[in-house]
Design an enzyme around this catalytic site. Structure first.
Site, short mmCIF file in Angstrom:
data_model
loop_
_atom_site.label_atom_id
_atom_site.label_comp_id
_atom_site.label_asym_id
_atom_site.label_seq_id
_atom_site.Cartn_x
_atom_site.Cartn_y
_atom_site.Cartn_z
N SER A 36 0.17 5.29 2.72
CA SER A 36 1.26 5.94 1.99
C SER A 36 1.56 7.34 2.52
O SER A 36 2.72 7.71 2.69
CB SER A 36 0.94 6.00 0.49
N SER A 50 2.37 -4.17 4.67
CA SER A 50 2.20 -2.77 4.25
C SER A 50 3.24 -2.42 3.19
O SER A 50 2.93 -1.75 2.20
CB SER A 50 2.29 -1.82 5.44
N ASN A 69 1.97 -3.99 -0.08
CA ASN A 69 0.64 -3.73 -0.62
C ASN A 69 0.08 -2.33 -0.42
O ASN A 69 -0.90 -1.97 -1.05
CB ASN A 69 -0.36 -4.72 -0.02
N TYR A 70 0.66 -1.56 0.48
CA TYR A 70 0.04 -0.27 0.81
C TYR A 70 0.93 0.94 0.60
O TYR A 70 0.42 2.06 0.51
CB TYR A 70 -0.44 -0.28 2.25
N LEU A 71 2.23 0.73 0.60
CA LEU A 71 3.11 1.89 0.55
C LEU A 71 3.58 2.14 -0.87
O LEU A 71 4.22 1.27 -1.48
CB LEU A 71 4.31 1.66 1.47
#
Length: 662
Positions: free
Chosen positions: A492, A616, A619-621
């Site tokens: 992030s 991403s 799930n990640y940002l």
DNA sequence: TCCATCACTTAGAAGGATCACC
DNA sequence: GGTGATCCTTCTAAGTGATGGA
């Protein structure tokens, strides 16, 4: 067993309303002004450079109410406002209720996940339909009629005939072994060699079926669509507390051959059919329980509101439990997701302290502490996964940080002009190769040399460390901190910083979106999210280039025309020819824009050849970073998130303003 | 402390749906 | 309207990490 008994049962009111929640607003919120970072791999943030912004109290006139924090640990919520959840009596069912802003309501604490849960149970795989008699199976060149059980398993193999899997020894061996278990004793006696089996006609038949499905008329396709919609409406939703929520996977996985990733020792094994007696139902006591298909029983009906799943069963390949759970747009998933990003934001506040700490620990007298510190450095710097131990021989041989072995790294005191280079080469999750050559700090390098002393290639690099030790340590450094929080945090923060660096306010929308994709790409590279290059990649690239060339020709034509019309206007000096010049000018402009759009597209696609952005993004940002960016630069959020993604990130779209800082 | 179990998130592939272009 | 490319959804495997009992 019927998969879906054709009749549509009238949905019944449950007449239950869970206790209304009291809604509260937190009194404050933290915002952080991070340092800008220059490179893709992250550097330090300052620990104490965040400022405090008091929360607004929601009033009737406020357009955007400030929302509560999802993370209770951050600070206690002060109730500034309460809202009763509508008591969901009659109105809950079928019609899609107006968008529910669960993020404005208070969360459960104490591990309770819901108070009321009602659903219809799973949809089973359709029963096996034997092949028509003209579709033959041959053994050793001779027709052989198979028993229905053996035939079904044979069709699983036939359907995969085009796939590389069926050429692999392990796959074939496992398949044949499991297939034989389904055979009658006569079949077993006769069919002793897979190589002599001819599944050709079966494969042809399935191909033809698939073609037939594609070439169905519009009406037929519509009918199928409507039927699917009907099933979705009936089985695809549950009532959790007062809300009708979408279920993610309400269909039970059909039987088939296990497709493990990479060199999986169990590939090709038979994944057996799941029956009602394998199924555990989870719902509330006072709900209307789902009915098992006529003549069958569930394994168990339980009422555990400390878990989120509706249905579970044990799968026969690894013996693991599978679940039916809610869609990412649901409250229960969204809250967790939001909380995940809040934890990552808390890490941001103390990451400097943690980094200083592990740097100190590189010097520790104790081996276990040094190993822990070096591993943590890799997890932080390279966004490696934790690397739990795995049972040998049960799964593909993949590793993460804590389970990396000596054979997976090479040390170069000097390499290509850089000092202290570590080369990583191993298979990570899903057997995706992680290959990276990175310069590290001298102390890390020396430690690695020490860790590798007197070890065999297949020894663990960090022999005094595992994920549980590491996570216990992290827990002491920050409440809720685990190895995977670093991945979320670094992903992030990288997006936020790359967006700052790459976005040019003067660019047009396609150029800004290219910047966004590049920022997204930086994260995907960091997290090693790869994909197989699309089969049609080269060709589609070529097509695009052809288009670009044509557009260039078109542009030079248009420019030539513009020039001559200008000359013409100069001579004639009348209104008509002036107008023509204007028209030609506009044409040139339009074509230039089109050309640029194509070129941008080509760049984007080329850079994206082997990189998967989706993982991403999903799930990640922290979605609030993207939403804020859209608002700041006037990009419609639809350009960044498709419909499903907007549903998943509704909370972020609603709450993030253009000044949001991760 | 160790290990198994359980719950849940994260992952890429496949296939279907939709779009863009001719 | 047909066709190929691209996008989106679905599927389910493969991770992480917590917990509880021996």
């Amino acid at each position: 067993m019927k998969s879906l008994d054709g009749k549509v049962k009238k949905e019944k009111e449950n007449g239950f309303a869970s206790p209304p929640h009291m809604k509260s607003e937190p009194e404050d919120d933290f915002y952080h002004s991070p340092r800008q970072e220059k490179t893709l791999k992250r550097e330090r943030d300052n620990d104490d450079d965040f400022d405090f912004k008091p929360k607004k109290i929601k009033t009737e006139n406020d357009k955007k109410p400030k929302k509560r924090k999802p993370d209770e640990d951050v600070k206690p919520n002060k109730k500034t406002k309460t809202k009763k959840v509508a008591d969901g009596k009659k109105r809950i069912k079928n019609e899609p209720e107006e968008k529910w802003k669960w993020w404005e309501e208070e969360r459960y604490t104490d591990g309770v996940k819901w108070r009321f849960l009602e659903h219809k149970g799973p949809v089973f795989a359709p029963p096996y339909e034997p092949l028509p008699s003209h579709v033959k199976f041959y053994y050793d060149g001779k027709v052989m009629k198979l028993s229905p059980e053996a035939e079904e398993v044979a069709t699983f193999f036939a359907k995969m005939l085009d796939h590389e899997y069926t050429t692999k020894d392990i796959f074939r061996k496992n398949f044949f072994k499991d297939w034989r278990k389904e055979m009658t004793s006569e079949e077993k006696a006769k069919l002793t060699d897979l190589k002599k089996c001819n599944f050709g006609e079966m494969a042809e038949y399935f191909k033809a079926q698939s073609e037939a499905r594609k070439s169905k008329t519009k009406e037929e396709k519509l009918k199928i669509k409507e039927e699917n919609e009907r099933i979705l409406q009936q089985y695809g939703f549950c009532i959790m507390d007062n809300h009708r929520e979408r279920i993610a996977n309400f269909r039970i996985e059909p039987p088939g051959l296990f497709r493990g990733r990479g060199d999986h020792p169990k590939m090709g094994m038979l994944k057996r059919r799941i029956r009602p007696q394998d199924i555990i139902i989870n719902c509330s006591k006072d709900s209307k329980y789902p009915e098992p298909p006529p003549g069958t029983k569930w394994k168990e009906v339980r009422h555990d509101n400390k878990v989120t799943w509706l249905v579970s069963w044990t799968e026969n390949i690894q013996g693991s439990i599978k679940y039916i759970m809610l869609n990412p747009s649901s409250r229960i998933k969204g809250e967790k997701d939001w909380q995940k990003y809040e934890t990552a934001r808390r890490l941001k506040k103390c990451v400097d302290r943690i980094r200083n700490q592990y740097r100190e620990d590189w010097k520790s007298k104790e081996m276990r502490i040094r190993q822990r510190a070096v591993a943590l450095y890799f997890i932080d710097k390279l966004a490696l996964r934790a690397g739990n131990e795995k049972e040998e021989g049960e799964t593909a041989d993949t590793v993460g940080c804590c389970s990396v072995r000596v054979e997976h790294i090479k040390l170069y005191p000097e390499n290509e002009g850089q000092e202290f280079v570590v080369e990583f080469d191993f298979l990570g999750k899903d057997s995706i190769r992680y290959y990276n050559k990175v310069p590290v700090e001298k102390r890390v390098f020396k430690n690695l040399q020490l860790f590798m002393e007197n070890k065999e290639p297949d020894d663990d690099l960090f022999d005094r460390l595992n994920t549980s030790i590491l996570n216990k340590h992290l827990q002491e450094l920050m409440d809720g901190l685990t190895a995977k929080v670093f991945r979320t945090y670094n992903a992030s923060i990288t997006l936020q910083q790359q967006l700052k660096e790459l976005t040019n306010g003067d660019d047009n929308i396609p150029a800004k979106i290219l910047s966004y994709n590049r920022a997204n790409r930086a994260v995907a590279i960091l997290c090693n999210h790869q994909r197989a290059p699309p089969k049609t990649f080269e060709k589609s690239m070529q097509n695009l280039q052809t288009k670009i060339d044509a557009k260039r020709d078109q542009l030079s034509d248009a420019k030539r025309e513009l020039k001559s019309s200008k000359a013409d206007a100069k001579v004639r000096r009348d209104e008509k020819s002036k107008k023509t010049v204007e028209t030609k000018k506009k044409a040139v402009q339009r074509i230039e824009e089109q050309l640029m759009k194509l070129e941008v597209q080509a760049t984007d696609r080329e850079e994206n050849k082997q990189i998967a952005l989706g993982t991403s993004k999903l799930n990640y940002l922290d979605p609030r970073i993207s939403v804020a960016w859209c608002k700041k630069f006037g990009i419609p959020v639809e350009k960044i998130y498709n419909k499903t993604q907007r549903e998943k990130f509704a909370w972020a779209i609603d709450m993030a303003e253009k000044d949001f800082e991760f």
